[in-house]
Design a protein around this motif. Sequence first.
Motif, mmCIF file in Angstrom:
data_model
loop_
_atom_site.group_PDB
_atom_site.id
_atom_site.type_symbol
_atom_site.label_atom_id
_atom_site.label_comp_id
_atom_site.label_asym_id
_atom_site.label_seq_id
_atom_site.Cartn_x
_atom_site.Cartn_y
_atom_site.Cartn_z
ATOM 1 N N VAL A 1 6.653 4.353 4.959
ATOM 2 C CA VAL A 1 7.252 3.489 5.983
ATOM 3 C C VAL A 1 6.227 2.491 6.491
ATOM 4 O O VAL A 1 6.530 1.308 6.700
ATOM 5 N N GLU A 2 5.007 2.955 6.671
ATOM 6 C CA GLU A 2 3.920 2.097 7.152
ATOM 7 C C GLU A 2 2.664 2.367 6.327
ATOM 8 O O GLU A 2 2.443 3.491 5.874
ATOM 9 N N PRO A 3 1.820 1.335 6.144
ATOM 10 C CA PRO A 3 0.573 1.560 5.399
ATOM 11 C C PRO A 3 -0.443 2.330 6.216
ATOM 12 O O PRO A 3 -0.398 2.335 7.447
ATOM 13 N N GLY A 4 -1.355 2.982 5.526
ATOM 14 C CA GLY A 4 -2.417 3.716 6.193
ATOM 15 C C GLY A 4 -3.376 4.287 5.173
ATOM 16 O O GLY A 4 -3.159 4.180 3.957
ATOM 17 N N PRO A 5 -4.462 4.906 5.620
ATOM 18 C CA PRO A 5 -5.463 5.460 4.702
ATOM 19 C C PRO A 5 -4.876 6.564 3.821
ATOM 20 O O PRO A 5 -4.051 7.358 4.275
ATOM 21 N N GLU A 6 -5.303 6.593 2.571
ATOM 22 C CA GLU A 6 -4.902 7.636 1.616
ATOM 23 C C GLU A 6 -6.129 7.975 0.778
ATOM 24 O O GLU A 6 -6.337 7.440 -0.301
ATOM 25 N N PRO B 1 -8.598 1.793 -5.538
ATOM 26 C CA PRO B 1 -8.990 0.649 -4.709
ATOM 27 C C PRO B 1 -8.146 0.452 -3.442
ATOM 28 O O PRO B 1 -8.591 -0.225 -2.512
ATOM 29 N N TRP B 2 -6.952 1.039 -3.381
ATOM 30 C CA TRP B 2 -6.089 0.879 -2.204
ATOM 31 C C TRP B 2 -6.253 2.015 -1.197
ATOM 32 O O TRP B 2 -5.500 2.079 -0.216
ATOM 33 N N ARG B 3 -7.227 2.899 -1.394
ATOM 34 C CA ARG B 3 -7.284 4.126 -0.588
ATOM 35 C C ARG B 3 -7.508 3.859 0.901
ATOM 36 O O ARG B 3 -7.095 4.662 1.739
ATOM 37 N N GLU B 4 -8.148 2.750 1.266
ATOM 38 C CA GLU B 4 -8.423 2.492 2.685
ATOM 39 C C GLU B 4 -7.167 2.122 3.459
ATOM 40 O O GLU B 4 -7.084 2.355 4.669
ATOM 41 N N ASN B 5 -6.198 1.551 2.770
ATOM 42 C CA ASN B 5 -4.953 1.146 3.434
ATOM 43 C C ASN B 5 -3.883 1.000 2.352
ATOM 44 O O ASN B 5 -3.900 0.031 1.595
ATOM 45 N N ALA B 6 -2.977 1.957 2.292
ATOM 46 C CA ALA B 6 -2.043 2.003 1.156
ATOM 47 C C ALA B 6 -0.614 2.259 1.595
ATOM 48 O O ALA B 6 -0.352 2.907 2.612
ATOM 49 N N CYS B 7 0.313 1.760 0.784
ATOM 50 C CA CYS B 7 1.739 2.049 0.966
ATOM 51 C C CYS B 7 2.203 3.171 0.043
ATOM 52 O O CYS B 7 3.385 3.524 0.058
ATOM 53 N N CYS C 1 1.304 0.485 -3.946
ATOM 54 C CA CYS C 1 0.269 0.724 -2.942
ATOM 55 C C CYS C 1 -0.050 -0.467 -2.039
ATOM 56 O O CYS C 1 -0.583 -0.280 -0.939
ATOM 57 N N SER C 2 0.249 -1.679 -2.482
ATOM 58 C CA SER C 2 -0.205 -2.870 -1.750
ATOM 59 C C SER C 2 0.442 -3.006 -0.370
ATOM 60 O O SER C 2 1.674 -3.023 -0.271
ATOM 61 N N PRO C 3 -0.368 -3.158 0.687
ATOM 62 C CA PRO C 3 0.180 -3.372 2.030
ATOM 63 C C PRO C 3 0.224 -4.856 2.428
ATOM 64 O O PRO C 3 0.579 -5.193 3.554
ATOM 65 N N HIS C 4 -0.151 -5.740 1.502
ATOM 66 C CA HIS C 4 -0.275 -7.165 1.850
ATOM 67 C C HIS C 4 0.656 -8.051 1.026
ATOM 68 O O HIS C 4 0.306 -9.172 0.651
ATOM 69 N N LEU C 5 1.857 -7.562 0.776
ATOM 70 C CA LEU C 5 2.824 -8.329 -0.010
ATOM 71 C C LEU C 5 3.895 -8.986 0.860
ATOM 72 O O LEU C 5 4.855 -9.565 0.346
ATOM 73 N N GLY C 6 3.718 -8.913 2.171
ATOM 74 C CA GLY C 6 4.708 -9.410 3.115
ATOM 75 C C GLY C 6 5.251 -10.802 2.843
ATOM 76 O O GLY C 6 6.462 -11.026 2.936
ATOM 77 N N PRO C 7 4.390 -11.790 2.512
ATOM 78 C CA PRO C 7 4.914 -13.145 2.306
ATOM 79 C C PRO C 7 5.906 -13.259 1.161
ATOM 80 O O PRO C 7 6.636 -14.254 1.073
#
Length: 242
Positions: A32-37, A46-52, A96-102
């Motif tokens: 539902v929301e990104p966060g550390p994994e 590479p997405w472990r610090e902030n992941a979907c 995993c990407s949390p920065h695909l919003g646009p």
Amino acid sequence: MLLFLGCLLTLSSGALCLDQLNMCMNAKHHKVEPGPEGALYNQCVPWRENACCTANTSAEAHNDNSYLYNFNWNHCGAMSAKCKKHFIQDTCFYECSPHLGPWIQSADESWRKERILNVPLCKEDCEQWWEDCKDDFTCKTNWHKGWDWSSGTNKCPADSQCTKWTDVYATPKSMCEQIWSNSYLYTTLTKDSGRCMQLWFTGSNPNKKVAEYYLNTAQRGQSFPVTMLLFLTAMSFFVTIF
């Protein structure tokens, strides 16, 4: 009224929409929301610090016919390891990407409510993907639809035949844009431009700044209509009180 005008002024200044900068799409396996994994697996690390994605999703992204989508990469014989690694990376990026919003759009599909559209890929990633798959085979141009799912996993349709990769996708551009229904947009932008999304990276996620750039660009394009709305609202307010 003054508070409302203040909010409009904030919008007209081009302030970032933080939700779009750090969010997960509404899809089959996304959080539902990104966060550390911290326990992400292999190519998804590479997405472990902030992941979907969850650790389980990241592990399944590396498996053939995984429970994620029951998708068979080997539909035209065994896919080469050098080609398959790009599809694993593509899956990690998507899940995993949390920065695909646009680039998130509504999707009228049974298995997800949102999708990505025209994400600008860096030239190096798209061209290396095509280069490493050019000796492989496939039977379809668009892998999102048209498969035979009667067995529970995807098979080539009866009216298709396995064809060399370069006969299906003559260029990196055709592959990156057609294979997932225009989820990706081929660009001539390189990774050092800060204007394209990277499938492959190490260290801090560089895609956050790219998403921020495109959000700012979109908001600058909207600034005139918002400013005009602010003006008209203010005029209406002053006419009412005077």
